[in-house]
Design an enzyme around this catalytic site. Structure first.
Site, PDB file in Angstrom:
ATOM      1  CB  CYS A 236      -0.978  -0.042   1.170  1.00 40.74           C
ATOM      2  SG  CYS A 236      -2.402   1.066   0.977  1.00 40.74           S
TER       3      CYS A 236
ATOM      4  CD  GLU B  52      -1.516  -6.831   5.043  1.00 36.14           C
ATOM      5  OE1 GLU B  52      -1.934  -5.762   5.525  1.00 36.14           O
ATOM      6  OE2 GLU B  52      -0.970  -6.911   3.924  1.00 36.14           O
TER       7      GLU B  52
ATOM      8  CG  HIS C 228      -3.362  -3.860   3.031  1.00 38.64           C
ATOM      9  ND1 HIS C 228      -2.429  -3.528   3.996  1.00 38.64           N
ATOM     10  CD2 HIS C 228      -3.856  -2.682   2.556  1.00 38.64           C
ATOM     11  CE1 HIS C 228      -2.367  -2.208   4.109  1.00 38.64           C
ATOM     12  NE2 HIS C 228      -3.232  -1.669   3.251  1.00 38.64           N
TER      13      HIS C 228
END
Length: 249
Positions: free
Chosen positions: A119, A227, A225
């Site tokens: 990001c 993750e 993102h």
């Protein structure tokens, strides 16, 4: 014999003297990092190590750590760093964090150590190498696509297209289809891509969603993102990052 790589993750920070909405935790400056960053690195086989913003420790961090994640955060890159005097009203800056991440990323880049910008971390890599940013997408690049989703980060916001012939495309193999789903939580984006970088992913409206260094083993930035593992592409990207960072000997 292989060993788990040590992965540094940059922290966000809050100074309650300047950010009143952050004073709920402490009246003194504090660091923050969503747990999901650390969990995702551990799940991929790495050892997550959060990094405080001490520039004097950068040589030590660079020696100790095998790979670097530049995390996102609730702030923007100062437009002055990419040659723009006027700052959009929505822009908030964190000069200390930016200076730390900038110097640390430069050091990792010189050492050819793996870097993953997430990001705002992707935006920092672009500006660091000479690129520019769209300060506020709704004003500079209006689109019917919502890049700042209201739904949870664990859900998809839109799709992206992975660019053929890029490192990212090769790393994720058969998963590089045209309808890859990603989350989307940003109001800024890359405007001009820096020399030495190339685009590896685009949103349907043309917003740049991924970049990579042309002459580096693994320096990749993504606007979403990964993750949160919205798709198998996220898992594959993080696994590839850990593989590249894994020391052998």
């Amino acid at each position: 014999m292989s060993h788990k790589p040590k992965i540094g993750i940059t922290l966000d920070s809050v100074d309650p003297d300047f950010q009143s909405d952050g004073s709920w935790y402490s009246k003194l400056p504090w660091y923050a990092l969503r747990q999901r960053y650390c969990d995702a690195i551990a799940e991929a086989g790495g050892i997550p190590i959060p990094l405080p913003h001490n520039t004097d420790l950068i040589p030590d961090f660079s020696s100790l750590i095998d790979g670097l994640v530049i995390s996102g955060g609730g702030f923007d890159i100062d437009p002055a760093l990419y040659g723009v005097a006027e700052k959009h009203p929505t822009v908030t800056i964190n000069s200390r964090r930016t200076a730390f991440e900038w110097q640390l990323a430069q050091e990792f880049y010189k050492l050819d150590k793996p870097i993953l910008g997430i990001c705002g971390g992707m935006q920092l890599l672009n500006v660091m190498m000479g690129g520019t940013l769209i300060q506020h997408i709704p004003d500079e690049a209006p689109s019917n696509l919502n890049h700042k989703q209201e739904k949870p980060r664990s859900e998809a916001g839109h799709t992206i297209t992975i660019t053929e012939g890029t490192l990212f495309h090769r790393l994720i193999g058969d998963l590089a289809r045209k309808d890859v789903s990603v989350n989307s939580i940003h109001h800024q984006a890359i405007k001009n891509v820096a020399n030495g970088l190339r685009v590896n992913a685009l949103a349907p409206d043309g917003i740049i969603e991924g970049i990579e260094a042309i002459n580096h083993p693994f320096c990749i930035g993504v606007q979403w993102h990964p993750e949160f593992h919205v798709s198998n592409v996220d898992v594959s990207l993080l696994n590839a990052f850990i593989r590249t960072a894994t020391p052998h000997g």
